[in-house]
Design a protein around this motif. Structure first.
Motif, PDB file in Angstrom:
ATOM      1  N   UNK A   1     -26.763  26.210  25.211  1.00 22.17           N
ATOM      2  CA  UNK A   1     -27.803  25.243  24.868  1.00 22.17           C
ATOM      3  C   UNK A   1     -28.810  25.886  23.919  1.00 22.17           C
ATOM      4  N   UNK A   2     -29.192  25.136  22.880  1.00 23.51           N
ATOM      5  CA  UNK A   2     -30.261  25.556  21.976  1.00 23.51           C
ATOM      6  C   UNK A   2     -31.428  24.590  22.114  1.00 23.51           C
ATOM      7  N   UNK A   3     -32.646  25.132  22.167  1.00 28.83           N
ATOM      8  CA  UNK A   3     -33.859  24.319  22.254  1.00 28.83           C
ATOM      9  C   UNK A   3     -34.793  24.762  21.126  1.00 28.83           C
ATOM     10  N   UNK A   4     -35.174  23.824  20.274  1.00 31.74           N
ATOM     11  CA  UNK A   4     -35.888  24.152  19.042  1.00 31.74           C
ATOM     12  C   UNK A   4     -37.285  23.556  19.012  1.00 31.74           C
ATOM     13  N   UNK A   5     -38.171  24.262  18.330  1.00 32.97           N
ATOM     14  CA  UNK A   5     -39.538  23.772  18.121  1.00 32.97           C
ATOM     15  C   UNK A   5     -40.113  24.457  16.897  1.00 32.97           C
ATOM     16  N   UNK A   6     -41.187  23.885  16.378  1.00 33.39           N
ATOM     17  CA  UNK A   6     -41.918  24.546  15.301  1.00 33.39           C
ATOM     18  C   UNK A   6     -42.391  25.905  15.814  1.00 33.39           C
ATOM     19  N   UNK A   7     -42.246  26.927  14.976  1.00 35.26           N
ATOM     20  CA  UNK A   7     -42.534  28.271  15.456  1.00 35.26           C
ATOM     21  C   UNK A   7     -44.028  28.521  15.616  1.00 35.26           C
ATOM     22  N   UNK A   8     -44.349  29.258  16.670  1.00 34.69           N
ATOM     23  CA  UNK A   8     -45.707  29.729  16.900  1.00 34.69           C
ATOM     24  C   UNK A   8     -45.843  31.194  16.496  1.00 34.69           C
ATOM     25  N   UNK A   9     -44.776  31.740  15.893  1.00 34.79           N
ATOM     26  CA  UNK A   9     -44.770  33.139  15.481  1.00 34.79           C
ATOM     27  C   UNK A   9     -45.060  33.246  13.994  1.00 34.79           C
ATOM     28  N   UNK A  10     -45.976  34.098  13.644  1.00 32.63           N
ATOM     29  CA  UNK A  10     -46.360  34.255  12.234  1.00 32.63           C
ATOM     30  C   UNK A  10     -45.156  34.676  11.394  1.00 32.63           C
ATOM     31  N   UNK A  11     -45.000  34.004  10.253  1.00 37.59           N
ATOM     32  CA  UNK A  11     -43.912  34.327   9.343  1.00 37.59           C
ATOM     33  C   UNK A  11     -42.596  33.654   9.673  1.00 37.59           C
ATOM     34  N   UNK A  12     -42.568  32.835  10.717  1.00 36.67           N
ATOM     35  CA  UNK A  12     -41.333  32.144  11.112  1.00 36.67           C
ATOM     36  C   UNK A  12     -41.536  30.632  11.059  1.00 36.67           C
ATOM     37  N   UNK A  13     -40.429  29.917  10.899  1.00 34.00           N
ATOM     38  CA  UNK A  13     -40.469  28.458  10.792  1.00 34.00           C
ATOM     39  C   UNK A  13     -40.068  27.760  12.088  1.00 34.00           C
ATOM     40  N   UNK A  14     -39.080  28.328  12.780  1.00 26.97           N
ATOM     41  CA  UNK A  14     -38.502  27.682  13.958  1.00 26.97           C
ATOM     42  C   UNK A  14     -38.423  28.666  15.112  1.00 26.97           C
ATOM     43  N   UNK A  15     -38.802  28.219  16.302  1.00 27.52           N
ATOM     44  CA  UNK A  15     -38.563  28.969  17.527  1.00 27.52           C
ATOM     45  C   UNK A  15     -37.252  28.472  18.139  1.00 27.52           C
ATOM     46  N   UNK A  16     -36.359  29.391  18.412  1.00 30.65           N
ATOM     47  CA  UNK A  16     -35.046  29.081  18.974  1.00 30.65           C
ATOM     48  C   UNK A  16     -34.971  29.677  20.374  1.00 30.65           C
ATOM     49  N   UNK A  17     -34.937  28.796  21.366  1.00 27.96           N
ATOM     50  CA  UNK A  17     -34.864  29.202  22.766  1.00 27.96           C
ATOM     51  C   UNK A  17     -33.465  28.878  23.259  1.00 27.96           C
ATOM     52  N   UNK A  18     -32.769  29.884  23.777  1.00 25.36           N
ATOM     53  CA  UNK A  18     -31.362  29.739  24.155  1.00 25.36           C
ATOM     54  C   UNK A  18     -31.199  29.768  25.667  1.00 25.36           C
ATOM     55  N   UNK A  19     -30.205  29.045  26.161  1.00 26.79           N
ATOM     56  CA  UNK A  19     -29.830  29.104  27.576  1.00 26.79           C
ATOM     57  C   UNK A  19     -28.311  29.163  27.695  1.00 26.79           C
ATOM     58  N   UNK A  20     -27.841  30.094  28.507  1.00 26.30           N
ATOM     59  CA  UNK A  20     -26.418  30.150  28.852  1.00 26.30           C
ATOM     60  C   UNK A  20     -26.245  29.514  30.220  1.00 26.30           C
ATOM     61  N   UNK A  21     -25.543  28.399  30.237  1.00 27.08           N
ATOM     62  CA  UNK A  21     -25.306  27.677  31.487  1.00 27.08           C
ATOM     63  C   UNK A  21     -23.947  28.093  32.030  1.00 27.08           C
ATOM     64  N   UNK A  22     -23.905  28.476  33.308  1.00 28.96           N
ATOM     65  CA  UNK A  22     -22.646  28.875  33.918  1.00 28.96           C
ATOM     66  C   UNK A  22     -21.685  27.696  34.007  1.00 28.96           C
ATOM     67  N   UNK A  23     -20.415  27.972  33.867  1.00 26.50           N
ATOM     68  CA  UNK A  23     -19.414  26.904  33.933  1.00 26.50           C
ATOM     69  C   UNK A  23     -19.307  26.359  35.348  1.00 26.50           C
ATOM     70  N   UNK A  24     -19.118  27.256  36.323  1.00 22.04           N
ATOM     71  CA  UNK A  24     -18.841  26.818  37.688  1.00 22.04           C
ATOM     72  C   UNK A  24     -19.930  27.163  38.704  1.00 22.04           C
ATOM     73  N   UNK A  25     -20.825  28.090  38.348  1.00 19.11           N
ATOM     74  CA  UNK A  25     -21.741  28.588  39.378  1.00 19.11           C
ATOM     75  C   UNK A  25     -23.076  27.856  39.459  1.00 19.11           C
ATOM     76  N   UNK A  26     -23.330  26.920  38.538  1.00 10.94           N
ATOM     77  CA  UNK A  26     -24.584  26.183  38.587  1.00 10.94           C
ATOM     78  C   UNK A  26     -25.805  27.020  38.263  1.00 10.94           C
ATOM     79  N   UNK A  27     -25.596  28.137  37.567  1.00 15.65           N
ATOM     80  CA  UNK A  27     -26.698  29.022  37.209  1.00 15.65           C
ATOM     81  C   UNK A  27     -27.016  28.925  35.727  1.00 15.65           C
ATOM     82  N   UNK A  28     -28.271  29.202  35.378  1.00 12.26           N
ATOM     83  CA  UNK A  28     -28.709  29.207  33.984  1.00 12.26           C
ATOM     84  C   UNK A  28     -29.370  30.542  33.698  1.00 12.26           C
ATOM     85  N   UNK A  29     -28.937  31.201  32.633  1.00 12.97           N
ATOM     86  CA  UNK A  29     -29.498  32.499  32.257  1.00 12.97           C
ATOM     87  C   UNK A  29     -30.301  32.328  30.973  1.00 12.97           C
ATOM     88  N   UNK A  30     -31.610  32.611  31.059  1.00 15.06           N
ATOM     89  CA  UNK A  30     -32.484  32.503  29.894  1.00 15.06           C
ATOM     90  C   UNK A  30     -32.739  33.865  29.232  1.00 15.06           C
TER      91      UNK A  30
END
Length: 363
Positions: free
Chosen positions: A62-91
């Protein structure tokens, strides 16, 4: 109870795919966010039959995007790996393949206005702090998905997306060699623990009795290998200062062997519960850095690439991935300046995904 609708774009990014959301359209708190992503992708069942996941680790990202709050950047990219079978999410980790779709998605979502025939987008990876320049073709002010670029693991050709990675050394642990050593010994096997874009525990295939040329399916059937590898990965995580990594997908694990098809080295990369069908973009940068660093477990497996920047060709189960590494060596050892890769991306669908209102009633 009804359902909550959440707008999304569905992209193939590199050799992975998944939903891309605007961060503002999702819950702010991580606990509720994780529940929403599990429901949206159908985690907890191997086919993800009750969601839009694809039943594999490369299709539950999963990708989650927003206008960047970091100087010199345009986009903040927040990623999540969702487990296939275990119902877990790793940020904790990021994903370079999914990153391939961030530039196009940001334009499609209206977060970025195209600039001429080529648009350069400065992306800040929220998970790791890395900064990446994505170069996207935008003729006529719209993203182009047609082109001549081909990447192994994806059929056909598409418009190229160029990714230039900077500030990726010590992305998670703060150090190139988190243990302070070029080699460590865990369970009798030499490993190099390295952190470039992604912390990875790297070993030689032959030390596990493997050729290194096995297919992803053959490795996944070799449960004896996983039974030995996973405790090693957890111990390496502890040695790297990452604490208990039993419920995290990082650090990743990789094995190297001699090249067989004209590349620099053969690599197999684990996610970590199964073998990547191709190669992770972040992992490729770490493995390329391992290849170029004298004294690691990669030494002796290949003929060192000449020139700087160096072109490192990693042979993976579906072909080859190229990594162009601008680096220097000196009294302080290997110094990475930047790593560049060519990827492709394509918008597959867009609309709304539904999650039960009992999980989240919406904003």
């Amino acid at each position: 109870m009804g359902q909550t609708t959440i707008p999304y774009h569905f992209f193939r990014g590199g050799t992975s795919r998944g939903p891309y959301f605007r961060r503002e359209d999702l819950p702010k708190d991580r606990e509720t966010l994780a529940k929403v992503l599990v429901a949206a992708l159908g985690s907890g069942q191997k086919l993800n039959i009750d969601g839009i996941g694809g039943g594999a680790a490369v299709t539950t990202k999963v990708a989650m995007l927003s206008k960047s709050e970091t100087e010199g950047c345009d986009i903040d990219y927040f990623f999540a790996q969702v487990g296939v079978e275990d119902g877990l999410v790793d940020f904790k980790p990021t994903c370079g393949n999914i990153l391939s779709g961030v530039g196009p998605a940001a334009i499609e979502m209206g977060l970025i206005v195209p600039q001429g025939d080529v648009t350069r987008i400065r992306v800040h990876s929220v998970n790791t702090g890395a900064k990446v320049e994505a170069v996207v073709r935008t003729p006529g002010g719209a993203v182009s998905y047609e082109g001549e670029a081909a990447i192994d693991g994806v059929p056909g050709t598409s418009a190229p997306v160029y990714l230039n990675f900077m500030d990726v050394v010590g992305s998670v642990t703060g150090a190139l060699l988190p243990t302070g050593n070029l080699r460590d010994v865990i369970d009798g096997i030499e490993v190099t623990c390295m952190d470039v874009a992604m912390p990875v525990v790297i070993a030689r295939a032959r030390d596990f009795g493997l050729s290194g040329a096995e297919s992803a399916a053959e490795l996944d059937e070799n449960r004896a290998f996983y039974d030995r590898m996973e405790p090693m990965r957890r111990e390496a995580g502890r040695l790297m200062g990452m604490g208990d990594v039993s419920n995290s997908v990082t650090p990743k694990f990789a094995i190297l062997s001699e090249p067989r098809h004209g590349g620099t080295v053969t690599a197999r990369y684990f996610m970590p519960k199964n073998c990547h069908p191709t190669m992770a973009v972040t992992g490729a940068q770490c493995l390329a850095s391992c290849v170029l660093t004298p004294g690691t477990v990669a030494e002796g497996l290949f003929t060192a690439p000449e020139g700087k920047p160096a072109l490192v060709l990693l042979e993976h189960p579906s072909g080859v991935i190229d990594v162009t590494v601008d680096y220097s060596t000196g009294p302080e050892g290997f110094q990475l300046n930047s790593a560049g890769l060519l990827r492709t991306a394509r918008l597959l669908a867009r609309g709304e995904v539904m999650v039960p209102s009992r999980i989240w009633a919406g904003k």
